[in-house]
Scaffold this motif. Structure first.
Motif, PDB file in Angstrom:
ATOM      1  N   GLY A  40      -0.288 -23.434 -24.416  1.00  0.00           N
ATOM      2  CA  GLY A  40      -0.587 -24.865 -24.447  1.00  0.00           C
ATOM      3  C   GLY A  40       0.474 -25.723 -25.124  1.00  0.00           C
ATOM      4  N   LEU A  41       0.997 -25.250 -26.259  1.00  0.00           N
ATOM      5  CA  LEU A  41       1.930 -26.113 -26.987  1.00  0.00           C
ATOM      6  C   LEU A  41       3.255 -26.286 -26.248  1.00  0.00           C
ATOM      7  N   PRO A  42       3.898 -25.189 -25.784  1.00  0.00           N
ATOM      8  CA  PRO A  42       5.108 -25.413 -24.975  1.00  0.00           C
ATOM      9  C   PRO A  42       4.813 -26.232 -23.714  1.00  0.00           C
ATOM     10  N   PHE A 102       6.933 -23.882 -31.522  1.00  0.00           N
ATOM     11  CA  PHE A 102       6.128 -25.102 -31.363  1.00  0.00           C
ATOM     12  C   PHE A 102       5.006 -25.165 -32.392  1.00  0.00           C
ATOM     13  N   PHE A 103       4.334 -24.036 -32.570  1.00  0.00           N
ATOM     14  CA  PHE A 103       3.224 -24.006 -33.520  1.00  0.00           C
ATOM     15  C   PHE A 103       3.723 -24.342 -34.922  1.00  0.00           C
ATOM     16  N   SER A 104       4.814 -23.706 -35.300  1.00  0.00           N
ATOM     17  CA  SER A 104       5.289 -23.865 -36.659  1.00  0.00           C
ATOM     18  C   SER A 104       5.793 -25.283 -36.929  1.00  0.00           C
ATOM     19  N   LEU A 105       6.407 -25.898 -35.922  1.00  0.00           N
ATOM     20  CA  LEU A 105       6.908 -27.261 -36.119  1.00  0.00           C
ATOM     21  C   LEU A 105       5.824 -28.317 -35.889  1.00  0.00           C
ATOM     22  N   SER A 106       4.609 -27.891 -35.598  1.00  0.00           N
ATOM     23  CA  SER A 106       3.501 -28.817 -35.296  1.00  0.00           C
ATOM     24  C   SER A 106       3.764 -29.660 -34.046  1.00  0.00           C
ATOM     25  N   LEU A 107       4.397 -29.065 -33.046  1.00  0.00           N
ATOM     26  CA  LEU A 107       4.740 -29.821 -31.842  1.00  0.00           C
ATOM     27  C   LEU A 107       3.765 -29.554 -30.711  1.00  0.00           C
ATOM     28  N   GLY A 108       3.804 -30.420 -29.718  1.00  0.00           N
ATOM     29  CA  GLY A 108       3.200 -30.099 -28.435  1.00  0.00           C
ATOM     30  C   GLY A 108       1.792 -30.607 -28.220  1.00  0.00           C
ATOM     31  N   LEU A 109       1.138 -31.126 -29.273  1.00  0.00           N
ATOM     32  CA  LEU A 109      -0.187 -31.669 -29.004  1.00  0.00           C
ATOM     33  C   LEU A 109      -0.353 -33.088 -29.512  1.00  0.00           C
ATOM     34  N   GLY A 110       0.706 -33.624 -30.078  1.00  0.00           N
ATOM     35  CA  GLY A 110       0.631 -35.030 -30.466  1.00  0.00           C
ATOM     36  C   GLY A 110       0.369 -35.283 -31.934  1.00  0.00           C
ATOM     37  N   THR A 116      -2.385 -29.051 -45.940  1.00  0.00           N
ATOM     38  CA  THR A 116      -1.589 -30.167 -45.423  1.00  0.00           C
ATOM     39  C   THR A 116      -1.402 -30.041 -43.915  1.00  0.00           C
ATOM     40  N   SER A 117      -1.635 -28.836 -43.360  1.00  0.00           N
ATOM     41  CA  SER A 117      -1.594 -28.655 -41.914  1.00  0.00           C
ATOM     42  C   SER A 117      -2.930 -28.976 -41.258  1.00  0.00           C
ATOM     43  N   THR A 118      -4.038 -28.530 -41.880  1.00  0.00           N
ATOM     44  CA  THR A 118      -5.348 -28.848 -41.288  1.00  0.00           C
ATOM     45  C   THR A 118      -5.576 -30.361 -41.296  1.00  0.00           C
ATOM     46  N   ILE A 119      -5.050 -31.018 -42.331  1.00  0.00           N
ATOM     47  CA  ILE A 119      -5.159 -32.470 -42.399  1.00  0.00           C
ATOM     48  C   ILE A 119      -4.529 -33.114 -41.162  1.00  0.00           C
ATOM     49  N   SER A 120      -3.326 -32.619 -40.811  1.00  0.00           N
ATOM     50  CA  SER A 120      -2.622 -33.239 -39.681  1.00  0.00           C
ATOM     51  C   SER A 120      -3.322 -32.924 -38.364  1.00  0.00           C
ATOM     52  N   LEU A 121      -3.947 -31.749 -38.285  1.00  0.00           N
ATOM     53  CA  LEU A 121      -4.672 -31.408 -37.054  1.00  0.00           C
ATOM     54  C   LEU A 121      -5.934 -32.250 -36.925  1.00  0.00           C
ATOM     55  N   PHE A 152      -9.669 -22.294 -35.152  1.00  0.00           N
ATOM     56  CA  PHE A 152      -9.370 -20.955 -35.679  1.00  0.00           C
ATOM     57  C   PHE A 152      -8.467 -21.012 -36.908  1.00  0.00           C
ATOM     58  N   TYR A 153      -7.647 -22.049 -36.969  1.00  0.00           N
ATOM     59  CA  TYR A 153      -6.759 -22.198 -38.131  1.00  0.00           C
ATOM     60  C   TYR A 153      -7.575 -22.300 -39.418  1.00  0.00           C
ATOM     61  N   ASN A 154      -8.673 -23.009 -39.323  1.00  0.00           N
ATOM     62  CA  ASN A 154      -9.527 -23.199 -40.488  1.00  0.00           C
ATOM     63  C   ASN A 154     -10.135 -21.881 -40.975  1.00  0.00           C
TER      64      ASN A 154
HETATM   65  N1  TRP Z   1       2.538 -26.157 -38.151  1.00  0.00           N
HETATM   66  C1  TRP Z   1       1.388 -25.697 -38.845  1.00  0.00           C
HETATM   67  C2  TRP Z   1       1.684 -24.326 -39.396  1.00  0.00           C
HETATM   68  O1  TRP Z   1       2.737 -23.807 -39.192  1.00  0.00           O
HETATM   69  C3  TRP Z   1       0.152 -25.722 -37.980  1.00  0.00           C
HETATM   70  C4  TRP Z   1      -0.066 -27.056 -37.387  1.00  0.00           C
HETATM   71  C5  TRP Z   1      -0.379 -28.185 -38.053  1.00  0.00           C
HETATM   72  C6  TRP Z   1       0.086 -27.421 -36.048  1.00  0.00           C
HETATM   73  N2  TRP Z   1      -0.415 -29.250 -37.195  1.00  0.00           N
HETATM   74  C7  TRP Z   1      -0.128 -28.796 -35.957  1.00  0.00           C
HETATM   75  C8  TRP Z   1       0.413 -26.714 -34.917  1.00  0.00           C
HETATM   76  C9  TRP Z   1      -0.012 -29.453 -34.752  1.00  0.00           C
HETATM   77  C10 TRP Z   1       0.535 -27.378 -33.713  1.00  0.00           C
HETATM   78  C11 TRP Z   1       0.348 -28.747 -33.628  1.00  0.00           C
HETATM   79  O2  TRP Z   1       0.889 -23.732 -40.052  1.00  0.00           O
END
Ligand code: TRP
Length: 462
Positions: free
Chosen positions: A390-392, A220-228, A316-321, A101-103
């Motif tokens: 899911g992320l928390p 969690f979402f903003s810091l890109s945490l919780g899914l590895g 730069t976020s979709t890349i990391s996902l 959905f981010y995409n």
């Molecule tokens: N943190 C990104 C944002 O705020 C989204 C994101 C990128 C993300 N990589 C992630 C969220 C990994 C959770 C886990 O837009």
């Protein structure tokens, strides 16, 4: 695994991790979550979640990745065992679903760049109606999100150093410059003060349980945490680097962009007489007004520039996902990197189509399920399950893993590399304390209450 290619430098890792963190979460999601959850009170809880919980979890994630030198599944399996590896698999699934959905939203940002610069977006009279038509226009959405996914894939194919670092280093500073400029302008508008008050003067009567889980999910979402994602990035960082200070810089960069985005959006919303609680359309409806106000070619350039930067921040976020499932199939299944990237990108693009249809284009996906007393779209459901819950939950499982399996003294040893004296430092004591005692309790409780509140007994399709 000795040949695992890493970041070229400390600044490279920080730029890439900050690039992952800063994205739509800061500029699109944070303002509308704040708007829906009562303004300043939400901001305060979000800051507390970020600094007290998010930052220590980030240190733990990066440390685990660097210790294991592997993708999330590989990391939990190597440092723990196959059963713990399930946490990694869940994270990989969450990365795939969130990216789907981010995409789509990244495609909106990209489309707005095109429509402002080359189209007639800024001569509209009703930006709300424009947005409504825009997101329901399937053809445009398909094209923009396909292009966006393709660009993501091209960069991920080039690998860590070539693509990810270079894009982040260049464009992050530019984002700050344009944000500051626009805030300066927005604050001079009529009624801007009301927006500032909504954003900065807390009204604690607006607080309820929903505020807390939304704020935790947002942190969690903003810091890109919780899914590895940061396990994966951590696996590319050198043993000489100080993980704690790197995480601190990333956290600061992330929070500051979110804070600035709010400081831009709410004065605009109030000066244009809109309501702050309109949901995902908020920034797409509020922002064009400022560019229309600037007017002429200047408005087009600044407006186009802003949405282009937003799209790049999203990139730069979709890349990391995308890197998360890719590193799994490359490490564990020995797929060739290039093929993996394209297969994953294609599959995730297709998975995004129901989300794309969730904003009016299809009645079925727009009113997909019923819970919390209202109809929710497919998009809402994915966001709730994989992001807010899911992320928390992923953070909770990570801290359980550190506390009971990896053990903090082993994590501390990993952190001592690059930070001699970690264990006896104030930062070290604090981080270890939060990970072992605070997180399992707080995140576990939030998980339980959220599931009970949202879904208890009432998940109907139709
Ligand atoms: N943190 C990104 C944002 O705020 C989204 C994101 C990128 C993300 N990589 C992630 C969220 C990994 C959770 C886990 O837009």
């Amino acid at each position: 695994m000795a040949s695992r290619s890493g970041f070229s430098s400390r600044i490279g890792f920080v730029a890439a991790a900050a690039g992952s963190a800063v994205g739509l979460g800061n500029i699109w999601k944070f303002p509308y979550e704040t708007g829906e959850n009562g303004g300043a009170a939400f901001l305060l809880i979000y800051l507390a979640c970020t600094i007290l919980i998010g930052f220590p979890v980030m240190v733990g994630e990066i440390a685990l990745g660097r210790q294991a030198q592997a993708n999330p599944y590989g990391a939990y399996t190597k440092v723990g065992d196959k059963n713990w590896g399930l946490i990694g698999l869940l994270g990989i699934l969450a990365a795939v679903m969130i990216l789907s959905f981010y995409n789509v939203v990244a495609g909106w940002a990209f489309g707005y760049f095109v429509q402002i610069t080359f189209g007639d977006l800024l001569v509209q009279e009703d930006f709300s109606a424009y947005f409504g038509n825009y997101v329901a226009n399937i053809q445009d959405n398909l094209i923009y999100s396909l292009v966006f996914m393709a660009i993501t894939a091209v960069i991920v194919v080039r690998g860590i150093q070539g693509g990810i670092e270079a894009a982040s280093k260049l464009l992050m500073p530019l984002l700050y410059v344009i944000l500051f400029g626009l805030i300066g302008y927005a604050l001079t508008l009529e009624n801007a003060g009301e927006g500032v008050a909504f954003y900065l003067i807390p009204d604690f009567r607006k607080l309820n349980y929903g505020t807390v889980y939304s704020a935790m999910g947002q942190a969690f979402f903003s810091l890109s945490l919780g899914l590895g994602a940061l396990i994966t990035y951590g696996s590319y960082i050198s043993k000489k680097e100080n993980v704690v200070s790197a995480a601190a810089i990333v956290t600061l960069a992330d929070v500051s962009v979110a804070f600035l985005a709010g400081l831009l959006i709410f004065p605009l919303v109030f000066s244009q007489g809109q309501t702050p609680s309109t949901g995902p359309g908020l920034v797409f409806v509020a922002l064009p007004g400022i560019f229309q106000g600037i007017g002429g070619i200047g408005g087009k350039l600044i407006g186009g520039g802003f949405f282009l930067l937003l799209a790049v921040a999203a990139l730069t976020s979709t890349i990391s996902l995308l890197e998360v499932p890719v590193s799994y199939f490359v490490d564990e299944r020995k797929w060739p990197r290039k093929r993996t990237v394209w297969v994953m990108a294609g599959a995730i693009f297709l998975l995004g189509i129901p989300s794309m249809l969730s904003l009016g284009a299809s009645d079925f996906f727009t009113n997909f399920v019923y819970y919390e007393g209202t109809d929710k779209s497919f998009f809402d459901l994915i966001d709730d399950v994989f992001n807010n819950i899911g992320l928390p939950l992923g953070g909770f499982l990570l801290t359980l893993f550190i506390a009971f399996r990896w053990k903090t003294h082993n994590m501390s040893k990993e952190l001592e590399l690059g930070f001699p004296g970690y264990l006896n430092s104030l930062a070290g004591k604090y981080i270890n304390f939060v990970i072992v005692t605070v997180c399992p309790f707080v995140l576990g409780t939030i998980f339980l209450l959220t599931v009970l509140q949202k879904f208890f007994g009432v998940l109907e399709f139709g």
